[in-house]
Design a protein around this motif. Structure first.
Motif, mmCIF file in Angstrom:
data_model
loop_
_atom_site.group_PDB
_atom_site.id
_atom_site.type_symbol
_atom_site.label_atom_id
_atom_site.label_comp_id
_atom_site.label_asym_id
_atom_site.label_seq_id
_atom_site.Cartn_x
_atom_site.Cartn_y
_atom_site.Cartn_z
ATOM 1 N N GLN A 144 21.203 -51.756 14.505
ATOM 2 C CA GLN A 144 20.985 -53.196 14.398
ATOM 3 C C GLN A 144 19.878 -53.691 15.331
ATOM 4 O OE1 GLN A 144 24.746 -55.300 14.444
ATOM 5 N NE2 GLN A 144 25.591 -54.065 12.792
ATOM 6 N N LEU A 145 19.955 -53.333 16.614
ATOM 7 C CA LEU A 145 18.862 -53.753 17.502
ATOM 8 C C LEU A 145 17.561 -53.137 17.025
ATOM 9 C CD1 LEU A 145 17.675 -55.096 20.005
ATOM 10 C CD2 LEU A 145 18.249 -53.034 21.303
ATOM 11 N N CYS A 146 17.646 -51.910 16.572
ATOM 12 C CA CYS A 146 16.447 -51.216 16.113
ATOM 13 C C CYS A 146 15.740 -52.027 15.025
ATOM 14 C CB CYS A 146 16.840 -49.828 15.608
ATOM 15 S SG CYS A 146 15.419 -48.793 15.283
ATOM 16 N N ARG A 147 16.507 -52.556 14.086
ATOM 17 C CA ARG A 147 15.907 -53.371 13.032
ATOM 18 C C ARG A 147 15.255 -54.621 13.605
ATOM 19 N NH1 ARG A 147 17.358 -52.281 7.581
ATOM 20 N NH2 ARG A 147 16.663 -54.333 6.913
ATOM 21 N N ILE A 148 15.924 -55.223 14.573
ATOM 22 C CA ILE A 148 15.365 -56.438 15.171
ATOM 23 C C ILE A 148 14.038 -56.121 15.852
ATOM 24 C CG2 ILE A 148 15.728 -58.160 16.996
ATOM 25 C CD1 ILE A 148 18.732 -58.060 16.303
ATOM 26 N N LEU A 149 13.989 -55.014 16.580
ATOM 27 C CA LEU A 149 12.761 -54.650 17.287
ATOM 28 C C LEU A 149 11.635 -54.351 16.306
ATOM 29 C CD1 LEU A 149 14.197 -52.323 20.093
ATOM 30 C CD2 LEU A 149 13.637 -54.768 20.230
ATOM 31 N N ARG A 150 11.969 -53.663 15.239
ATOM 32 C CA ARG A 150 10.955 -53.332 14.238
ATOM 33 C C ARG A 150 10.399 -54.603 13.611
ATOM 34 N NH1 ARG A 150 11.094 -47.976 12.071
ATOM 35 N NH2 ARG A 150 10.645 -48.779 9.984
ATOM 36 N N ALA A 151 11.287 -55.521 13.244
ATOM 37 C CA ALA A 151 10.842 -56.755 12.608
ATOM 38 C C ALA A 151 10.013 -57.591 13.565
ATOM 39 C CB ALA A 151 12.047 -57.561 12.122
ATOM 40 N N GLU A 152 10.475 -57.644 14.805
ATOM 41 C CA GLU A 152 9.837 -58.530 15.773
ATOM 42 C C GLU A 152 8.492 -57.975 16.235
ATOM 43 O OE1 GLU A 152 10.032 -62.105 17.682
ATOM 44 O OE2 GLU A 152 11.748 -61.292 16.578
ATOM 45 N N PHE A 153 8.450 -56.668 16.517
ATOM 46 C CA PHE A 153 7.263 -56.104 17.181
ATOM 47 C C PHE A 153 6.508 -55.089 16.333
ATOM 48 C CE2 PHE A 153 10.431 -57.103 20.546
ATOM 49 C CZ PHE A 153 9.760 -58.195 21.107
ATOM 50 N N LEU A 154 6.977 -54.854 15.109
ATOM 51 C CA LEU A 154 6.331 -53.871 14.230
ATOM 52 C C LEU A 154 6.095 -52.550 14.943
ATOM 53 C CD1 LEU A 154 3.644 -55.518 11.936
ATOM 54 C CD2 LEU A 154 5.990 -54.878 11.420
ATOM 55 N N VAL A 155 7.102 -52.128 15.689
ATOM 56 C CA VAL A 155 7.031 -50.857 16.403
ATOM 57 C C VAL A 155 7.943 -49.882 15.676
ATOM 58 C CG1 VAL A 155 7.801 -49.748 18.525
ATOM 59 C CG2 VAL A 155 6.512 -51.884 18.616
ATOM 60 N N ASP A 156 7.496 -48.635 15.566
ATOM 61 C CA ASP A 156 8.282 -47.680 14.788
ATOM 62 C C ASP A 156 9.441 -47.107 15.608
ATOM 63 O OD1 ASP A 156 9.180 -46.131 12.778
ATOM 64 O OD2 ASP A 156 7.517 -44.699 12.809
ATOM 65 N N ALA A 157 10.286 -47.988 16.076
ATOM 66 C CA ALA A 157 11.457 -47.567 16.838
ATOM 67 C C ALA A 157 12.417 -46.837 15.907
ATOM 68 C CB ALA A 157 12.132 -48.784 17.448
ATOM 69 N N GLN A 158 13.026 -45.773 16.416
ATOM 70 C CA GLN A 158 13.945 -44.984 15.594
ATOM 71 C C GLN A 158 15.377 -45.146 16.075
ATOM 72 O OE1 GLN A 158 13.257 -43.310 12.788
ATOM 73 N NE2 GLN A 158 11.171 -44.142 12.946
ATOM 74 N N SER A 159 16.245 -45.298 15.137
ATOM 75 C CA SER A 159 17.650 -45.532 15.476
ATOM 76 C C SER A 159 18.402 -44.216 15.674
ATOM 77 C CB SER A 159 18.299 -46.318 14.328
ATOM 78 O OG SER A 159 19.700 -46.281 14.445
ATOM 79 N N ILE A 160 19.211 -44.185 16.735
ATOM 80 C CA ILE A 160 20.170 -43.095 16.934
ATOM 81 C C ILE A 160 21.526 -43.764 16.837
ATOM 82 C CG2 ILE A 160 21.074 -41.370 18.531
ATOM 83 C CD1 ILE A 160 18.209 -40.812 17.917
ATOM 84 N N SER A 161 22.304 -43.314 15.898
ATOM 85 C CA SER A 161 23.472 -44.104 15.592
ATOM 86 C C SER A 161 24.748 -43.285 15.746
ATOM 87 C CB SER A 161 23.257 -44.598 14.158
ATOM 88 O OG SER A 161 24.431 -44.956 13.569
ATOM 89 N N LYS A 162 25.751 -43.904 16.356
ATOM 90 C CA LYS A 162 27.064 -43.268 16.418
ATOM 91 C C LYS A 162 28.098 -44.352 16.153
ATOM 92 C CE LYS A 162 30.207 -40.576 19.296
ATOM 93 N NZ LYS A 162 30.526 -40.042 20.634
ATOM 94 N N VAL A 163 28.834 -44.194 15.089
ATOM 95 C CA VAL A 163 29.826 -45.217 14.743
ATOM 96 C C VAL A 163 31.145 -44.503 14.510
ATOM 97 C CG1 VAL A 163 30.213 -47.295 13.404
ATOM 98 C CG2 VAL A 163 27.929 -46.319 13.500
ATOM 99 N N GLN A 164 31.758 -44.085 15.597
ATOM 100 C CA GLN A 164 32.964 -43.274 15.476
ATOM 101 C C GLN A 164 34.111 -43.817 16.300
ATOM 102 O OE1 GLN A 164 31.856 -39.218 16.299
ATOM 103 N NE2 GLN A 164 30.651 -39.124 14.417
ATOM 104 N N GLY A 165 33.962 -45.034 16.768
ATOM 105 C CA GLY A 165 35.062 -45.605 17.537
ATOM 106 C C GLY A 165 35.112 -45.135 18.973
ATOM 107 N N VAL A 166 34.223 -44.235 19.356
ATOM 108 C CA VAL A 166 34.153 -43.766 20.747
ATOM 109 C C VAL A 166 32.713 -43.859 21.206
ATOM 110 C CG1 VAL A 166 36.157 -42.240 20.714
ATOM 111 C CG2 VAL A 166 33.953 -41.404 19.888
ATOM 112 N N PRO A 167 32.527 -44.055 22.516
ATOM 113 C CA PRO A 167 31.159 -44.213 23.022
ATOM 114 C C PRO A 167 30.356 -42.924 22.899
ATOM 115 C CG PRO A 167 32.793 -44.517 24.787
ATOM 116 C CD PRO A 167 33.549 -44.228 23.548
ATOM 117 N N PHE A 168 29.045 -43.080 22.987
ATOM 118 C CA PHE A 168 28.181 -41.913 23.173
ATOM 119 C C PHE A 168 28.585 -41.199 24.448
ATOM 120 C CE2 PHE A 168 25.065 -44.415 20.666
ATOM 121 C CZ PHE A 168 24.580 -43.425 19.831
#
Ligand SMILES: Cc1ncc(C[n+]2csc(CCOP(=O)(O)OP(=O)(O)O)c2C)c(N)n1
Ligand SMILES: Cc1ncc(C[n+]2csc(CCOP(=O)(O)OP(=O)(O)O)c2C)c(N)n1
Ligand code: SF4
Ligand code: SF4
Ligand SMILES: [Mg+2]
Ligand SMILES: [Mg+2]
Lengths: 338, 625, 625, 338
Positions: free
Chosen positions: B586-610
């Protein structure tokens, strides 16, 4: 109430153009409120009108007081926070039958059971005015509207019964054709220390004209409106020839006084702790086409919510002294690193 | 057993240790973990915790679904996460062993309550054989301890019934582990005394069990060594041990004190936010009013009503509750009143995983309303930092007269760490100026009050509270004329107001701190951008990556709307930007839209922290790309 | 007056004409505009309309706030907007003149009801002098017509009371304008007959007034010419005249018919969506069930319940209602059931501008929920196309078992155009296959039903409705195991499910039409990307821009989530990309984030649509950059 | 009901592990329902359980029928759509006191007034179980919980009164310690053609243990539970020595039968059209610490919502024939372009 400057209706009228349809019953309610205010001995700045959305809910704009025109159905909830934060204020809540009984029904229930110090005026026109004429939760069965071209199939609420079922401690009803009666009910609501609920029959002359005509027209009132007066036998009729008794199943019934004798009549007790009497009276009429009680159904004092909350605050401060931030941060086990 | 003489055992030093306590929901594992943590904090270690428990109040006993676990990392140096793979697993029953063993480091230590490994329990856990015997634990160091039996025995002398005695077995385990890792004993004994002072027998049973556990370690010939994790060289000061929800609650109290504006909380219970309601309802002596409302809508409406009345209105909830509040947040945007909406994020969508952590509500905070209704967003990044995040969110709300989102999550809420208590004098002054007199002169010379006449610097409108003479005014959610606040349906006015509402929030960027940037700022090969609770794991991972000789930097975003002004330049100055998030980017999308920077998302959605290890892996992967 | 002989007047031809009727809310301007439109449609013109009315039921008479207006463009060629500056303004009172004059083209025609220009009305409108006399209208062609007087006069003969007669003055105006622009008279007379058949006197009065208006045009020496707008060369077929809300309602009925699945609408009234509820409640003979629920939450919940029961559940609302529905949309995402959420967008934030148009709820549709809960989004782009947009949204919902957003707005909802009726046989077959038998064989050979076992192609789960033997199952909003649908709190499962829910929506991109792309596809200097109701204005503007010799292309996005697969390549193949939107740049942000293309936002948030002229201006500006 | 296969409790039990706390009252309610089902002569596949969120709301998972575990408070609304779309089904709604009276109070009211054919079971444990012990809208004043460390200050709802105030046509109460009584009430609810509301006193042994002990414990029942039975005088007591009368203010009062004589006792009439009697009975007890009526308070048939809606559909089809899409599109003025 000392030092409250004398005011007139004009002082309580805001500079905003009133934007209801010409002939709308809301005008006369507004007038009644604006006329009443100078009599209450309160300051404009200590008075707040809170509303939801709907024609009725435009009310706050026309009062030269503080006001919030909130969102649909939520006025009682917003007013609860305000009344708790500021028990010194006089907070009025205004809304329509859709606003307070459809989308906002739950907030109304909870504010009534909590007995928050609010004066709640429900303008019941049995229709959705602002959205141009759909049926409302108080519309009669069979009502043909834009959203019910073949007639509605929903049993309407009886707002007085709903309020009583929700532990309301002050419950009254009035109508937009009788300024004196409205003023009296609103005054009573203001004076009541708790949640005061007043249903106002209001004519929407554009989408539901004459809904209450059969009972509120001048020539119908004597025979169709049953005035509830504390300590008095419940009587009405052109010649006061009708009365109300309670039958053996606890139901209120209309009778000819001549048939039963005056002593058999129910003597109204608005202070009855037990709401069954008020409830039975609320069932006398199933709609504005038969004799219908108006006046105060119930007025029973019990502890008021905001005051109780304040008491707990005061007590806590007594117990532990006014809060000290440093002590709070140190209130659990601490240790030193040096 | 308690009176045998101490054996001589060796002590080995560790720089850090990750212990995981696991047992049935009814076994008191959260308490055990909490006590171990407190003792360690008292001892001076740095530490971080991760409680995990099932969504049911009492999931069926002995089953995998019923396992409740608590992980803590204690360390002799500054750490920021509860650790990756635990070094030690305390398993109170077979289900706990089965569920948690996969997380343990290979070669790690397993301490089990041998008494619980009966056939019935094994079957409930889905074991066909007995893992204590069948080689399952060959690659681990296993200690089998008859915890229940010993606990019952020592309690018998006290006159405690066996069923009741059994409940104290977690204190036995705590005693044993405390001995094994050289934790101080007095804090725990004191705590037991204080906590159970009205239940004498329970206090005695717990103390006895705890001491028996310590004694067992010392006496039983199972353990040849115990270990020591020395105090960490933390910055000097007074410390306390705090989780995110408590810190956040205290931050709200602090904000109210610093602003001299009473705090009003309208809330509806929901995991994992309820504890803030619980904590604040105990702060009545600070003038804090709390209302457990009938639902989330009433909760936020009441808070907004209180704000209109001159309080700092706050509402606390989790994702599903925010969904319900969205219409009212829109109203608050239109009313331009201070209001805090606090979202302790949990696993979604819908009811999702109520007791697990996730940070997937950022877009909801940004955009979860109809129309153009921008709201500032502040995110907390560590349990203790929740205190400051709350103050910062309140500062923005009060100064700019706007609803503000404060985002935390289940991990921060329940996770804990030592906190070096701030000097109260160092907290920002949030004093508010209420409007007291008319602010506009009509053409005819009369003085009137315009509720939407703005402060030229902050673009904030005046906060005029009921009770103030001459300032009566009406406000609502219909579009209004700037200045007078009167209802206005004109095209140009609407265009103006939409832009103004946008600008006034964007403008706050001038008044927030620069991006938190650390690491090889000048010459990093890679920038990791994080927000919220990933902070700890990113910091840990960065330490490892840099130890390995790579150059990297870490930007952590505490203000997600508006974003810090320097962020665009920062992003553009690194060749690679990766954005680890506990959501789908989600932040990654915001950064891309705002700054047109090719930021890449690393995603973990498993109910536990990285874990730091996972991030280390991702970072090395990105560097190798 | 009606029996004098016709004067000979000349007729001039126009290729298009923009008329704006304006008067008090009570003056019947919407009706007048509607009738003029219908007659024009009948005549064969192409046309487009723009009604605008105040939010109050009856705003105070004679004031600016009370002005109600209706604009229509009629044309002898294909047009897509209601026109920019009107050529003709019919002003029934001073307020209407004052409010609307600024929009009129310079040199345009003003027809006023002279009788209404009395001192009181002038004052109410804020005029100090009389604009009919003081030079205000010097640059316009002014016709002063005593409409009220004449109407009263012709009605007197019928025995209509003067007060009632006055109400017919809008028909006089309509008659006059109809004559002036050569509109056929019979449709209007027929309509009056049908509409007022139970109110004889009203019918007669309206007919008489209408005819008097026609006669006045012919007779009075005011007009030297009348005008003709020839029928447009529209594609052959049967036409009807429809607004967006009606077309959308019919599209829903069509979808239900094509799917052979009953339609259930749960709705709560809200402007400008209520008319869909009204229309569908008249479609009971199609088996359509409608429920006016107690609020928006109940509305969507009832629709979801109906979907669980095997109906096509639909809920209609506007932005504030969507906010309330967000929690339930999340549930629908988790339940994976078909559901349509229809948002007729209006001006926001909060109550905003209920009767005005805006398209600022795109981000809410994308992100207005907690957790990761993707929902497909379809947007309608013209009034009649709402029919097909509804069918397409239903197709996706039914086939992919997912809630789907359908976005329209106030302009499409109330705006109208001629619609070449489609051949029913050409509509897509939406036939649904309900599950009827178990779909999984257990290890022990028993046959069971797994509610989350997926179709390998669509990734959709089976739709098994109550009443079907052997398929009993329970579903809910807690995270579930894929396949069995059983509650599951495991980390890996959650990770899997989050990704799966994302993928299954993303995957729909394989099953939607390619981007609508027109203009100089090969060699445009500039690409305009639009969505929703800006379509008409962009098409008009493009015609002008290309006439001027510029090369441009226009991509219109009908599927906003997932986006068409070819869109990235399209965006990257033009040097400049601009995105006009009736919001602060929401699609633009999505495109930038998704494709890292430097798309630039052109934003208008004023409660009224872009005009072609404005867009022309922006496009030329961008080309010149 | 023809050809419905014979079933047993086991057929109605799903394969999911029941996850309530050991000892929770929810277990016995589940058993009562699972035992009742085979007696009702309905098919599993025609039965749907719908719930909100809470411990109680886990109920559907344990029934081997169709089921939806929805979101907090919204089960009555979801069930309304289902019942309208599918009048052939038997739809049950289950929820806790928080679910149905706090966040979901409004939906409950509206489903009752509309008389949608649902069997609504409210598990009232006077606490929020699932969120670990905050007070609920039925908790007694002064209740100390996590969110009310100094005691709650909210007047509780009386769920029976609330339902009656909202025009409910079937209203009953039972408790989790009496399987036979529960089964009887649930059977009555099932048989009632409309919205049937049943309050079930349910013990939450973790957060509010013994809340109903004073009236539901075996040895207390005779003296503390007042069984309402249609057509019978309202009596109770260890030796049936107590009775209920209606006083002249329409309130129900407990008396010694010996004092007033048997004939003076109120004879219960659950079919009384007028709800005042039922309301008065609902006020007999202010909480589970004094003699409290259980049984059917009211059972009055009136038109059912889904059936009425279906009738309008049938009528429309009779009037205008089944819908034809082409005619619909051509239903307004059309013209040809060639
Ligand atoms: C969330 C939301 N839903 C719906 C509406 C549309 N709406 C505005 S007022 C209203 C009902 C009006 O009826 P009532 O409350 O009886 O007030 P009246 O106009 O009759 O005075 C509705 C449905 C809205 N503004 N907000
Ligand atoms: C929108 C929303 N708000 C809050 C919650 C948290 N929540 C879950 S159940 C519950 C109340 C439980 O009490 P009750 O309904 O009485 O059921 P019980 O657990 O006592 O059976 C709450 C507040 C939620 N799941 N969703
Ligand atoms: S629509 Fe009805 S209620 Fe509303 S202002 Fe007009 S007359 Fe009054
Ligand atoms: S918390 Fe209470 S209601 Fe919930 S399962 Fe446990 S005992 Fe039952
Ligand atoms: Mg109304
Ligand atoms: Mg409960």
């Amino acid at each position: 109430m000392t030092n409250v400057p004398t005011t007139t209706k004009a002082d309580w009228s805001s500079d905003q153009e009133v934007r209801w349809c010409p002939g709308c019953g809301d005008y006369s309610i507004l007038t009644a409120v604006q006329l009443l205010m100078p009599e209450l001995g309160v300051r404009r700045e200590d008075t707040v009108f809170v509303s939801g959305i709907g024609c009725a809910a435009r009310f706050p704009y026309y009062m030269n007081t503080y006001g919030v025109h909130a969102i649909h159905g939520r006025a009682p909830a917003l007013a609860t926070g305000l009344a708790m934060a500021r028990p010194d204020l006089h907070v009025w809540v205004v809304g329509g039958d859709g606003d307070m009984l459809s989308i906002g029904g739950n907030h109304l229930l909870h504010v009534l059971r909590r007995n928050v110090n609010l004066n709640i005026l429900l303008f019941n026109n049995q229709i959705y005015g602002l959205t141009k004429g759909q049926y409302s939760p108080t519309s009669e069965i069979g009502k043909v509207t834009k959203s019910t071209p073949d007639g509605s199939i929903d049993e309407p609420f009886n707002p007085i019964s709903v309020a009583l079922g929700a532990e309301a401690s002050f419950v009254a009803r009035t109508h937009d054709m009788d300024r004196q009666h409205m003023m009296e009910m609103f005054r009573r609501a203001h004076n009541f220390p708790g949640a005061a609920f007043v249903e106002v029959f209001q004519n929407c002359n554009v989408f539901n004209d004459g809904a209450f005509g059969a009972i509120t027209k001048k020539d119908k009132r004597a025979s169709m409106l049953i005035h509830l007066e504390h300590g008095k036998p419940v009587r009405f009729g052109d010649d006061n020839e009708k009365g109300v008794i309670l039958n053996s199943y606890g139901s209120a019934e209309i009778v000819d006084v001549a048939d039963v004798g005056e002593d058999a009549l129910l003597v109204h007790d608005e202070n009855s702790q037990e709401p069954s009497l008020a409830f039975a009276l609320s069932r006398l009429s199933a709609g504005p086409f038969e004799p219908t009680p108006i006046g105060v159904f119930r007025s029973v004092e019990r502890s008021e919510y905001a005051a109780e909350a304040s008491k707990q605050l005061a007590w806590a401060q007594e117990q532990s002294g006014p809060g000290d931030l440093a002590s709070l941060l140190h209130s659990r086990a601490t240790w030193e690193v040096s | 057993m308690t009176d045998t003489l101490p054996r001589i055992v060796g002590t080995r030093e560790l720089d850090r240790l990750v212990v995981r306590f696991a047992g049935d929901s009814g076994d008191g594992m959260q308490l055990t973990g909490d006590r171990f943590t407190s003792a360690s904090a008292f001892f001076g270690n740095d530490l971080a915790t991760l409680p995990e428990f099932p969504a049911e109040i009492r999931a069926p006993q002995g089953t995998l679904a019923g396992v409740s676990a608590f992980q803590v990392q204690v360390s002799d140096h500054d750490i920021t996460t509860p650790g990756d793979a635990p070094n030690v697993l305390v398993a109170m029953n077979p289900a706990a062993l089965r569920k948690e063993l996969p997380h343990l480091e290979v070669g790690g230590t397993v301490i089990v309550n041998q008494d619980a490994f009966m056939e019935r329990n094994l079957a409930k856990a889905g074991y066909e054989g007995d893992p204590l015997e069948d080689g399952t634990l060959d690659n681990y160091t296993l200690f089998k301890v008859p915890m229940t039996t010993i606990t019952k025995e020592v309690c018998k002398e006290l006159g405690v019934k066996p069923r009741d005695a059994e409940r104290s077995k977690n204190f036995f385990a705590l005693g044993l582990v405390s001995w094994l890792y050289g934790r101080p004993t007095q804090p725990t004994l004191d705590w037991i005394e204080a906590k159970f002072k009205r239940q004498r027998l329970v206090a005695d049973a717990n103390s006895a069990a705890f001491k028996a556990g310590m004694a067992f370690g010392e006496t039983a010939e199972l353990f040849d060594f115990n270990y020591e994790v020395r105090p960490a060289a933390l910055k000097p000061g007074t410390y306390t041990h705090v989780n995110g929800n408590t810190a956040l609650s205290w931050g709200l109290v602090a904000a109210s004190q610093q602003a001299k504006v009473p705090l009003f909380l309208g809330s509806y219970p929901i995991t994992p936010a309820s504890d803030i309601l619980h904590e604040l309802s105990q702060r009545k002596n600070f003038g804090v009013r709390t209302l457990q409302a009938e639902d989330e809508i009433a909760a936020i409406c009441s808070a907004l009503g209180a704000s209109f009345g001159g309080n700092l209105g706050v509402t606390t909830t989790s994702g599903p509750g925010v969904a319900l509040k969205s219409e009212t947040i829109g109203l608050a945007v239109s009313l331009e009143l201070p209001l805090l909406i606090i979202n302790i994020q949990r696993g979604g969508p819908s009811t999702g995983l109520p007791t697990k952590t996730e940070s997937a509500d950022l877009m909801q905070a940004m955009y979860g309303r109809h129309g153009e209704s921008p709201v500032p967003i502040v995110a907390a990044y560590s349990p203790s930092q929740c205190f400051f995040a709350a103050i910062e969110a309140a500062r923005i709300a009060l100064k700019y007269r706007t609803p503000v989102f404060l985002l935390s999550d289940g991990y921060l809420a329940n996770g804990s760490e030592p906190w070096c208590l701030p000097d109260i004098a160092s907290l920002p002054d949030l004093a508010v100026e209420f409007a007291t007199v008319p602010n506009h002169t009509n053409d005819d010379g009369s003085e009137v009050f315009w509720p939407y006449l703005r402060d030229p610097e902050t673009m904030a409108r005046p906060w005029a509270v009921p009770g103030t003479p001459e300032l009566t005014h009406r406000i609502g959610g219909i579009e209004k004329e700037d200045g007078t606040g009167n209802i206005n349906y004109e095209s140009d006015n609407h265009g103006h107001m939409v832009k103004l509402r946008n600008d006034r929030i964007a403008h706050i960027a001038n008044d927030i701190s620069a991006t938190m940037l650390e690491g090889d700022i000048e010459d990093a090969e890679l920038l990791v951008v994080g927000w919220g609770s990933t902070w700890g794991a990113i910091v840990s991972a960065m330490t490892r990556v840099r130890k390995e000789g790579h150059k990297m930097a870490h930007a952590h975003i505490t203000h997600l709307n508006p974003l810090p002004k320097d962020l665009g330049d920062i992003l553009r100055s690194y060749r690679k930007v990766i954005v680890p998030e506990m959501n789908m980017g989600q932040l990654c999308r915001i950064l891309r839209a705002e700054f047109l920077v090719d930021a890449q998302s690393i995603s973990k959605v498993q109910g536990v922290p990285f874990t730091a290890a996972e991030l280390h892996h991702h970072i090395i992967g990105a560097l190798d790309d």
